[in-house]
Scaffold this active site. Structure first.
Site, PDB file in Angstrom:
ATOM      1  N   ARG A 192       4.568   0.233  -1.316  1.00  0.00           N
ATOM      2  CA  ARG A 192       5.809   0.985  -1.149  1.00  0.00           C
ATOM      3  C   ARG A 192       6.071   1.265   0.326  1.00  0.00           C
ATOM      4  O   ARG A 192       7.221   1.218   0.780  1.00  0.00           O
ATOM      5  CB  ARG A 192       5.752   2.280  -1.962  1.00  0.00           C
ATOM      6  CG  ARG A 192       5.820   2.055  -3.463  1.00  0.00           C
ATOM      7  CD  ARG A 192       5.507   3.321  -4.244  1.00  0.00           C
ATOM      8  NE  ARG A 192       6.435   4.404  -3.928  1.00  0.00           N
ATOM      9  CZ  ARG A 192       6.245   5.671  -4.306  1.00  0.00           C
ATOM     10  NH1 ARG A 192       5.141   6.011  -4.966  1.00  0.00           N
ATOM     11  NH2 ARG A 192       7.137   6.599  -4.011  1.00  0.00           N
ATOM     12  N   CYS A 253       5.998  11.477   1.648  1.00  0.00           N
ATOM     13  CA  CYS A 253       5.572  10.675   0.481  1.00  0.00           C
ATOM     14  C   CYS A 253       6.829  10.276  -0.270  1.00  0.00           C
ATOM     15  O   CYS A 253       7.841   9.969   0.349  1.00  0.00           O
ATOM     16  CB  CYS A 253       4.586  11.468  -0.389  1.00  0.00           C
ATOM     17  SG  CYS A 253       5.228  13.058  -0.965  1.00  0.00           S
TER      18      CYS A 253
END
Length: 311
Positions: A192, A253
């Site tokens: 990611r 995050c």
């Protein structure tokens, strides 16, 4: 309302407690145990249902989603002080409480978000149960099930006192790109971060904040024990990721949850002021006006040289 004198209340040993510590202090005056479980979209797990099925005796469920800002377009946005005050008091937390938070993830995923939120609102006497419910059960401690029975009580007051130095906005992060004294640390998995794996939330770009370092939150836990990694391992992984603890660190995050696991582990290591980019990739990846890089982390810049030092 709890009228126990403050000097008789339990004292936490630090940002982390062990299952043995919690078991030996169960029922101590002023101690509040919270289940702060939360899971990524698509996980198929329901933290509220799991809490009813199995929990640490006496624990209360702390709903991260409900105790975030209900009017914000992003997930897990820090709420107003008034909203958080209501959530804290409903959970039985007062200014004089000692709070231990756990979750059922096995990797300290969301308990640290609750820990960080209480710290942001001014409560220092809060800790994470290292290893969470999984470690509690593995160590042979009892659990309970069923819908908790709450006695009617007048909530003791919780007084929010926000600490702005623990939170960052998108504009703060934008200004931090390339700043010599600041590092942005992204806790998402490498795929990611690099933009090669899809985001769990639809409509977000792939990639990362330019110049940020990648330290996947799962690396913070020893897979053999389910406990937080030791200091020697932490220092090695920080070095490998190009993270300098002497700099101002900003954790990010997917939605501001797992970044708090980094802030918590760093607090355990003596670095209590890691800030959190609250919007995280849910905001940054959804805004076309913010820069994005893809691929592995860019080469880390060397730390600033002290004045007068030779090249």
């Amino acid at each position: 309302m709890d009228s126990t004198p403050e000097q008789d209340r339990v004292s936490l040993p630090g940002p982390a407690v062990t299952t043995a510590w919690l078991a030996s202090h169960s029922g101590a005056p002023g101690l509040v145990v919270l289940d702060g479980s939360w899971y990524l979209p698509g996980s198929g797990r329901d933290p509220g249902r799991e809490f009813v099925e199995r929990r640490i005796p006496g624990a209360r469920f702390f709903d991260i989603d409900r105790c975030s800002d209900p009017d914000a377009p992003l997930p897990h946005t820090i709420p107003t002080p008034e909203h958080f005050r209501a959530c804290a008091e409903e959970a039985g937390v007062s200014d004089a409480s000692a709070v231990v938070v756990y979750d059922g993830s096995g990797v300290n995923l969301s308990a640290a978000r609750v820990w960080w939120t209480f710290r942001y609102f001014g409560l220092d006497s809060v800790a994470v149960l290292d290893g969470g419910l999984k470690r509690w059960v593995a160590d042979g401690h009892p659990t309970e099930s069923g819908t908790p029975v709450r006695t009617l009580e007048v909530p003791a007051p919780f007084t929010p006192a926000p600490r702005p130095h623990l939170i960052r906005s998108a504009e703060d992060v934008l200004r931090a790109i390339g700043a010599a004294g600041t590092q942005i640390v992204d806790m998402r998995p490498p795929g990611r971060f690099a933009g090669t794996a899809p985001e769990p939330r639809a409509g977000l770009r792939g990639g990362h904040v330019p110049g940020s370092r990648n330290f996947p939150y799962t690396d913070l836990v020893d897979p053999a024990t389910g406990l937080a990694i030791g200091r020697e391992t932490l220092d090695r992984l920080l070095d490998e990721a190009g993270v300098d603890p002497a700099r101002e660190l900003v954790g990010t995050c997917g939605s501001g949850t797992s970044a708090c696991a980094f802030a918590w582990r760093m607090a355990c290591a003596g670095y209590p002021d890691v800030a959190i980019y609250d919007g995280s990739w849910s905001e940054w990846g959804g805004r076309g006006d913010l820069p994005v890089n893809t691929g592995p982390p860019e080469r880390a810049a060397p730390p600033p040289r002290p004045p007068g030092a030779h090249p």
